[in-house]
Write an enzyme that holds these catalytic residues in place. Structure first.
Site, PDB file in Angstrom:
ATOM      1  CD  GLU A 192      -1.887   8.367   7.408  1.00 49.99           C
ATOM      2  OE1 GLU A 192      -0.900   9.090   7.609  1.00 49.99           O
ATOM      3  OE2 GLU A 192      -1.936   7.491   6.535  1.00 49.99           O
ATOM      4  CG  ASP A 237      -1.713   1.251   1.396  1.00 43.62           C
ATOM      5  OD1 ASP A 237      -2.355   1.642   0.407  1.00 43.62           O
ATOM      6  OD2 ASP A 237      -1.716   1.871   2.484  1.00 43.62           O
ATOM      7  CB  SER A 238       0.162   4.779  -0.641  1.00 44.83           C
ATOM      8  OG  SER A 238      -1.028   4.807   0.120  1.00 44.83           O
ATOM      9  CE1 TYR A 256       2.692   5.652  -3.222  1.00 41.40           C
ATOM     10  CE2 TYR A 256       1.495   3.778  -4.103  1.00 41.40           C
ATOM     11  CZ  TYR A 256       2.657   4.320  -3.596  1.00 41.40           C
ATOM     12  OH  TYR A 256       3.778   3.526  -3.465  1.00 41.40           O
ATOM     13  N   GLY A 257      -2.940   9.224  -3.509  1.00 35.87           N
ATOM     14  CA  GLY A 257      -4.258   9.668  -3.965  1.00 35.87           C
ATOM     15  C   GLY A 257      -4.275  10.958  -4.754  1.00 35.87           C
ATOM     16  CB  THR A 262      -6.512   1.481   2.561  1.00 41.34           C
ATOM     17  OG1 THR A 262      -5.831   2.732   2.397  1.00 41.34           O
ATOM     18  CG2 THR A 262      -6.217   0.583   1.396  1.00 41.34           C
ATOM     19  CG  ASN A 320      -9.486   1.447  -2.485  1.00 40.10           C
ATOM     20  OD1 ASN A 320     -10.506   0.925  -2.918  1.00 40.10           O
ATOM     21  ND2 ASN A 320      -9.081   1.239  -1.247  1.00 40.10           N
ATOM     22  CB  THR A 321      -4.730   5.453  -5.124  1.00 42.05           C
ATOM     23  OG1 THR A 321      -5.558   6.057  -4.128  1.00 42.05           O
ATOM     24  CG2 THR A 321      -4.332   6.484  -6.147  1.00 42.05           C
TER      25      THR A 321
END
Ligand code: DGL
Length: 271
Positions: free
Chosen positions: A155, A13-14, A45-46, A188, A77-78
């Site tokens: 976060e 993942d990112s 990444y989005g 996510t 997802n991205t």
């Protein structure tokens, strides 16, 4: 002969959001060893271009391929939206993403053929969920809304606060008048906000966490390829990040209730 079944599943993942996917995989496939990579140096990444996300995706896969793995889950997802198909063409290893499974679950869930999708800008602007939903049922109405502030809110550990509730109210007002009965949590981090989102959507709208169906699809894939690990000993989880392992461990605790006893830093630009 080498036993492919004991090899690990590579998950990336990112950053730490993919831990929500790892959590579902560990429920459905409790005997599997997992190597997780979080690209914490380059998150998010989005808001990045498709080319950049694809480059980062390839680097993550190149890194995971060194770790004796048998399959890869793009737990972002991205990155799934931007790069899954390209990665599947490029690499000779089973790779799955989270969008197709999420779309499938949403199509099963909807009764009135009206689905909402929330995600990062990258995911929403790619229209990946629309495309996957329409491949299954072309007449479904899909309404999408990027919710860029949700990732930093989660976060910050603010998922259950008034700030999160007000922010969600504002974003979700985009669906007023659409009559959606299903909402895909297409990022996510968003499953962590499910309680807050539910306060607004109530029981009339079903929330879909793509990670759940992704874990089931992964199980099916491993079964088909005779790659299920039947080991009886405790599975091995290794975590790698490209920056700030302490932050990953601290915030990651909100995502999975497992200790991160095996975490290392990797220079991902080299891959
Ligand atoms: N993991 C990303 C996703 O699911 C969210 C964070 C980011 O923008 O990188 O889209």
């Amino acid at each position: 002969m080498e036993d492919m079944r004991t090899k690990s599943i590579g998950v990336f993942d990112s950053g730490l959001g993919g831990l929500t996917v790892l959590k579902e995989i560990s429920k459905v496939l409790p005997n599997e060893n997992i190597v997780y990579f979080g690209d914490t140096a380059r998150v998010p990444y989005g808001t990045r271009s498709s080319e950049t996300v694809t480059k980062y995706t390839y680097q993550s896969i190149n890194f995971l391929l060194e770790k004796d793995i048998k399959a890869i889950v793009i737990a972002c997802n991205t990155a799934s939206a931007r790069s899954l198909e390209k990665a599947q063409e490029r690499y000779n290893i089973p790779i799955i993403g989270v969008i197709k499974p999420g779309a499938k679950r949403a199509v099963i869930s909807t009764r009135n053929n009206k689905i909402g999708v929330i995600g990062t800008e990258g995911t929403v602007f790619s229209k990946a969920y629309e495309m996957e939903i329409h491949k299954l049922v072309s007449t479904i109405d899909v309404y999408s809304k990027p919710c860029s502030l949700f990732v930093p809110i989660v976060e910050e550990g603010w998922a259950d606060t008034e700030v999160a509730l007000l922010t969600a109210k504002d974003y979700l007002s985009a669906f007023n008048g659409t009559d959606i009965d299903t909402l895909v949590l297409g990022c996510t981090h968003y499953p962590i906000l499910a309680g807050t989102i539910k306060k607004i959507t109530g029981n009339k709208i079903k929330l879909v966490n793509p990670a759940e169906e992704t874990a089931l699809d992964l199980k099916k894939l491993l079964e088909e390829k005779n790659l299920i690990n039947n080991q009886t000993q405790k599975p091995d989880y290794k975590y790698f990040v490209s920056d700030m392992p302490e932050r990953f461990m601290n915030i990651g605790q909100n995502f999975i209730q497992k200790p991160f006893d095996n975490i290392s830093v990797v220079e991902i630009q080299k891959y």
